[in-house]
Design a protein around this motif. Structure first.
Motif, PDB file in Angstrom:
ATOM      1  N   UNK A 216      15.257  27.609 -31.809  1.00 13.81           N
ATOM      2  CA  UNK A 216      15.785  27.520 -30.449  1.00 13.81           C
ATOM      3  C   UNK A 216      14.791  28.111 -29.447  1.00 13.81           C
ATOM      4  N   UNK A 217      14.234  29.275 -29.791  1.00 15.43           N
ATOM      5  CA  UNK A 217      13.295  29.940 -28.878  1.00 15.43           C
ATOM      6  C   UNK A 217      12.058  29.069 -28.665  1.00 15.43           C
ATOM      7  N   UNK A 218      11.536  28.505 -29.760  1.00 14.33           N
ATOM      8  CA  UNK A 218      10.331  27.682 -29.640  1.00 14.33           C
ATOM      9  C   UNK A 218      10.590  26.461 -28.764  1.00 14.33           C
ATOM     10  N   UNK A 219      11.728  25.793 -28.994  1.00 15.72           N
ATOM     11  CA  UNK A 219      12.012  24.602 -28.202  1.00 15.72           C
ATOM     12  C   UNK A 219      12.377  24.935 -26.771  1.00 15.72           C
ATOM     13  N   UNK A 220      13.008  26.113 -26.587  1.00 13.17           N
ATOM     14  CA  UNK A 220      13.277  26.576 -25.227  1.00 13.17           C
ATOM     15  C   UNK A 220      11.965  26.682 -24.455  1.00 13.17           C
ATOM     16  N   UNK A 221      10.966  27.317 -25.087  1.00 10.97           N
ATOM     17  CA  UNK A 221       9.687  27.505 -24.402  1.00 10.97           C
ATOM     18  C   UNK A 221       9.049  26.158 -24.079  1.00 10.97           C
ATOM     19  N   UNK A 222       9.113  25.234 -25.034  1.00 10.72           N
ATOM     20  CA  UNK A 222       8.510  23.920 -24.802  1.00 10.72           C
ATOM     21  C   UNK A 222       9.218  23.190 -23.659  1.00 10.72           C
ATOM     22  N   UNK A 223      10.546  23.213 -23.706  1.00  6.99           N
ATOM     23  CA  UNK A 223      11.316  22.551 -22.645  1.00  6.99           C
ATOM     24  C   UNK A 223      11.046  23.197 -21.298  1.00  6.99           C
ATOM     25  N   UNK A 224      10.920  24.543 -21.336  1.00  5.50           N
ATOM     26  CA  UNK A 224      10.666  25.277 -20.104  1.00  5.50           C
ATOM     27  C   UNK A 224       9.333  24.883 -19.508  1.00  5.50           C
ATOM     28  N   UNK A 225       8.346  24.685 -20.389  1.00  5.68           N
ATOM     29  CA  UNK A 225       7.037  24.252 -19.891  1.00  5.68           C
ATOM     30  C   UNK A 225       7.172  22.936 -19.143  1.00  5.68           C
ATOM     31  N   UNK A 226       7.961  22.014 -19.723  1.00  5.20           N
ATOM     32  CA  UNK A 226       8.149  20.720 -19.070  1.00  5.20           C
ATOM     33  C   UNK A 226       8.869  20.900 -17.729  1.00  5.20           C
ATOM     34  N   UNK A 227       9.923  21.729 -17.753  1.00  7.26           N
ATOM     35  CA  UNK A 227      10.665  21.975 -16.516  1.00  7.26           C
ATOM     36  C   UNK A 227       9.746  22.545 -15.438  1.00  7.26           C
ATOM     37  N   UNK A 228       8.925  23.535 -15.841  1.00  9.95           N
ATOM     38  CA  UNK A 228       8.033  24.182 -14.883  1.00  9.95           C
ATOM     39  C   UNK A 228       7.049  23.165 -14.311  1.00  9.95           C
ATOM     40  N   UNK A 229       6.498  22.318 -15.184  1.00  8.27           N
ATOM     41  CA  UNK A 229       5.540  21.316 -14.712  1.00  8.27           C
ATOM     42  C   UNK A 229       6.207  20.367 -13.724  1.00  8.27           C
ATOM     43  N   UNK A 230       7.433  19.942 -14.055  1.00  5.78           N
ATOM     44  CA  UNK A 230       8.127  19.011 -13.163  1.00  5.78           C
ATOM     45  C   UNK A 230       8.399  19.651 -11.815  1.00  5.78           C
ATOM     46  N   UNK A 231       8.871  20.901 -11.866  1.00  4.54           N
ATOM     47  CA  UNK A 231       9.245  21.570 -10.615  1.00  4.54           C
ATOM     48  C   UNK A 231       8.030  21.904  -9.757  1.00  4.54           C
ATOM     49  N   UNK A 232       6.898  22.158 -10.414  1.00  3.18           N
ATOM     50  CA  UNK A 232       5.724  22.619  -9.676  1.00  3.18           C
ATOM     51  C   UNK A 232       4.712  21.497  -9.523  1.00  3.18           C
ATOM     52  N   UNK A 233       5.178  20.241  -9.643  1.00  3.41           N
ATOM     53  CA  UNK A 233       4.203  19.155  -9.762  1.00  3.41           C
ATOM     54  C   UNK A 233       3.339  18.997  -8.515  1.00  3.41           C
ATOM     55  N   UNK A 234       3.776  19.566  -7.386  1.00  2.00           N
ATOM     56  CA  UNK A 234       2.964  19.429  -6.174  1.00  2.00           C
ATOM     57  C   UNK A 234       2.049  20.621  -5.908  1.00  2.00           C
ATOM     58  N   UNK A 235       1.966  21.547  -6.858  1.00  2.00           N
ATOM     59  CA  UNK A 235       1.140  22.730  -6.612  1.00  2.00           C
ATOM     60  C   UNK A 235      -0.265  22.541  -7.169  1.00  2.00           C
ATOM     61  N   UNK A 236      -1.155  23.425  -6.690  1.00  2.00           N
ATOM     62  CA  UNK A 236      -2.562  23.279  -7.057  1.00  2.00           C
ATOM     63  C   UNK A 236      -2.778  23.510  -8.546  1.00  2.00           C
ATOM     64  N   UNK A 237      -2.103  24.526  -9.118  1.00  4.78           N
ATOM     65  CA  UNK A 237      -2.412  24.856 -10.523  1.00  4.78           C
ATOM     66  C   UNK A 237      -2.000  23.752 -11.476  1.00  4.78           C
ATOM     67  N   UNK A 238      -0.914  23.042 -11.155  1.00  3.77           N
ATOM     68  CA  UNK A 238      -0.496  21.942 -12.027  1.00  3.77           C
ATOM     69  C   UNK A 238      -1.510  20.810 -11.933  1.00  3.77           C
ATOM     70  N   UNK A 239      -1.993  20.562 -10.720  1.00  2.00           N
ATOM     71  CA  UNK A 239      -3.005  19.509 -10.554  1.00  2.00           C
ATOM     72  C   UNK A 239      -4.267  19.838 -11.325  1.00  2.00           C
ATOM     73  N   UNK A 240      -4.648  21.105 -11.263  1.00  2.00           N
ATOM     74  CA  UNK A 240      -5.811  21.538 -12.035  1.00  2.00           C
ATOM     75  C   UNK A 240      -5.587  21.294 -13.512  1.00  2.00           C
ATOM     76  N   UNK A 241      -4.390  21.660 -13.934  1.00  2.00           N
ATOM     77  CA  UNK A 241      -4.048  21.606 -15.353  1.00  2.00           C
ATOM     78  C   UNK A 241      -4.108  20.180 -15.890  1.00  2.00           C
ATOM     79  N   UNK A 242      -3.511  19.249 -15.146  1.00  2.11           N
ATOM     80  CA  UNK A 242      -3.503  17.877 -15.634  1.00  2.11           C
ATOM     81  C   UNK A 242      -4.751  17.122 -15.205  1.00  2.11           C
ATOM     82  N   UNK A 243      -5.639  17.803 -14.484  1.00  3.37           N
ATOM     83  CA  UNK A 243      -6.915  17.196 -14.127  1.00  3.37           C
ATOM     84  C   UNK A 243      -6.803  16.089 -13.099  1.00  3.37           C
ATOM     85  N   UNK A 244      -5.918  16.305 -12.115  1.00  2.00           N
ATOM     86  CA  UNK A 244      -5.776  15.314 -11.054  1.00  2.00           C
ATOM     87  C   UNK A 244      -6.196  15.953  -9.730  1.00  2.00           C
ATOM     88  N   UNK A 245      -6.859  15.217  -8.889  1.00  4.00           N
ATOM     89  CA  UNK A 245      -7.280  15.812  -7.615  1.00  4.00           C
ATOM     90  C   UNK A 245      -6.081  16.111  -6.716  1.00  4.00           C
TER      91      UNK A 245
END
Lengths: 245, 221
Positions: A216-245
């Motif tokens: 449960x803990x492992x999948x929570x963390x994985x799901x949380x990563x996805x949630x965080x990426x979705x919620x922060x998709x307009x921020x600079x660090x996410x763009x850096x991370x996925x390699x998009x300008x």
């Protein structure tokens, strides 16, 4: 320690932290669950009444346990998110809901598979089964409300209220359903002079519960990563991370 | 003084759109009338089903009726003024739920007498049925209001509200239908009625906070 905790609430820091921790928890859960299964399926003796059929408890009990724990995690995180307006806390609630719903479903399915040979029917309107079914409905209501809003933040906060109201209601539901009808076998005593289960049965069960918790803990963390990426998709660090300008 | 003004406004508004407020009650009557058609009109069967049928229909009618609770005030902006008024929002929603129950819940409770007659529910037990609905429907109103406060800004809130709230109403249904069912066979009904009373007290004291919080969130967006 406190500073570290504070930093953990920052999405980019959390993302990298989860990235490192999740695989460890995941592999550990696999090992623990395999050990628990070996103990449960080979080492522990058959039940004197139920024969080998009882072995499904090694999946059923941990699932039911996690299904309730996930609701508490969801409601607690919802309250934290509302009170301190923490973005990550709302993400925790949103990530816990589908996982909790899945474990509730798993508990219901394993329970009904066990019920067929033992009670002679897949489903009876017994108190604990009904409580678990209502818990599934509570999860579904939460998920539906969380996704009903166009603005993610409104959805988070509205569904947080629902989660808290639900958490207040869960004991009342549980109690009322118990009062209504019960057929489920009573709680099994594990320790002491009246122990109804030998250590060879309950030790694998505890190992399985621990393994499920790690899972449960492992999948929570994985799901949380996805949630965080979705919620922060307009921020600079996410763009850096996925390699998009 | 201010409180009576609020109640007066709500009652006057309710009177002016009485057709709309009658819909949950009509819904209640029609749904209960469907059961004899779907099952079979045997009085013995109807008698055993009556408590459950009446209670489930009342539950759905009350919840569907709650959808209109804040809708017009949300759309014309009155709700925002209420939020800004010196009276705390919790008091306002408490009064609103109460007056709304007075004009939709209470008629339903009274009409259940008629339904009891149609479903051959024993007349000597009808007091317990009425009392269980009298204690139970306000709890449903409060729970429905929590759902209404969260979905007021949504277009498809009508279907969402019952999904959110129905699981929470299970205890009310259990104790309400138990009181009505036990009365029908002459068993003591004090225990379920006490539970209903306790849950009503809990709903009156806690629900307004959740409803007000829900409205604040809905208004912010």
């Amino acid at each position: 320690m406190f500073v570290w905790f504070h930093k953990l609430a920052s999405p980019p820091f959390f993302y990298r932290f989860a990235d490192k921790l999740a695989p460890w928890l995941g592999w550990m859960s696999l090992l623990v669950i395999l050990a628990g299964l070996y103990g449960g399926l080979w080492l522990s003796p058959p039940d004197y009444q139920q024969g080998d059929g009882f072995r499904i408890i090694y999946v059923h009990v941990p699932s039911a346990w996690i299904s309730m724990m996930a609701y508490m995690v969801m409601a607690t995180a919802a309250a934290i998110g509302l009170i301190w307006r923490m973005k990550l806390a709302h993400a925790v609630s949103a990530a816990a809901a589908p996982l909790g719903a899945s474990f509730t479903f798993l508990a219901l399915v394993t329970g009904s598979l066990w019920g067929k040979p033992m009670w002679g029917t897949y489903w009876v309107w017994d108190a604990r089964l009904t409580s678990e079914l209502i818990l599934l409905f509570l999860y579904l209501g939460y998920i539906a409300l969380n996704h009903a809003f166009e603005d993610r933040r409104t959805g988070d906060r509205a569904s947080a209220i629902l989660a808290i109201v639900g958490a207040v209601n869960v004991p009342i539901i549980h109690f009322s359903v118990n009062w209504w009808n019960t057929l489920h076998q009573g709680p099994t005593v594990f320790f002491g002079p009246k122990a109804e289960m030998p250590p060879s049965m309950y030790i694998p069960l505890f190992i399985m519960m621990f393994g499920f918790m790690l899972f449960f803990a492992a999948f929570m963390l994985k799901r949380l990563q996805v949630e965080v990426l979705q919620r922060e998709r307009n921020t600079a660090w996410v763009r850096d991370l996925v390699g998009q300008p | 003084m201010k409180f009576t003004a609020l109640i007066e406004r709500d009652l006057r508004l309710a009177y002016r759109r009485r057709g709309e407020l009658a819909t949950p009650v009509i819904f209640f009557v029609i749904v209960t009338a469907l059961f004899p058609l779907a099952l079979n009109p045997d009085p013995a069967l109807l008698r055993t089903l009556a408590p459950g049928v009446i209670w489930v229909a009342a539950l759905l009618a009350v919840l569907i009726g709650q959808d209109s609770l804040f809708k017009t005030d949300y759309e014309d902006g009155s709700l925002e003024l209420m939020l800004l008024s010196p009276i705390t929002l919790e008091w306002i929603v408490l009064l609103r739920v109460f007056t709304h129950w007075l004009v939709t819940g209470l008629p339903l409770v009274i009409l259940s007498l008629l339904i009891a007659l149609l479903l051959d529910y024993p007349m000597q037990a009808v007091g317990a049925l009425i009392l269980s609905l009298f204690l139970g429907t306000p709890i449903l109103s409060f729970l429905g209001a929590v759902g209404a406060s969260l979905t007021v800004g949504l277009r498809r809130g009508v279907m969402l509200l019952p999904i959110l709230v129905l699981p929470l109403t299970v205890p009310v249904l259990i104790f309400g239908a138990a009181a009505a069912g036990r009365a029908a066979v002459g068993d003591p009904v004090a225990a379920p009625l006490y539970f209903l009373g306790a849950m009503l007290m809990l709903a009156i004291t806690l629900a307004p906070f959740a409803i007000a919080a829900g409205l604040r969130i809905s208004l912010e967006s």
